[in-house]
Enzyme design. Structure first.
Site: not given
Length: 104
Positions: A29, A32
């Protein structure tokens, strides 16, 4: 410092009734990965709060239990209950605001 933990460690932290912030993330991600250094900086400024992260791909049952459909999802816990959450990347000032809004 933000420590990566598994579902068992997460449940132990919940049971401890401590104040903590959990970043639910995945290695693939992009947002992230952008949030990780922000959480590290904020954790250094708040040594009285435990900061952890949980990889949703490695802990799918925990992610399902909390209904996590999108990441990064940051949740604040106090006394064994979730008290605040925010979805997506946030810069450092917003992360500080999140901590304050969580009652920490």
């Amino acid at each position: 410092m933000v420590k990566e933990i598994n579902a068992e460690e997460f449940k132990a932290l919940l049971d401890s009734k401590k104040k903590f912030v959990c970043d639910f993330f995945a290695t693939w991600c992009g947002p992230c990965r952008m949030l990780a250094p922000v959480m590290e900086k904020v954790s250094v400024k708040h040594p009285d709060i435990t900061f952890v992260k949980v990889d949703v791909d490695k802990n799918m049952e925990l992610a399902a239990e909390y209904g996590i459909m999108s990441i990064p999802l940051v949740m604040a816990f106090d006394n064994g209950a979730d008290v605040n959450k925010t979805l997506g990347f946030m810069p450092e000032d917003e992360a500080e605001e999140f901590i304050a809004d969580s009652g920490f």
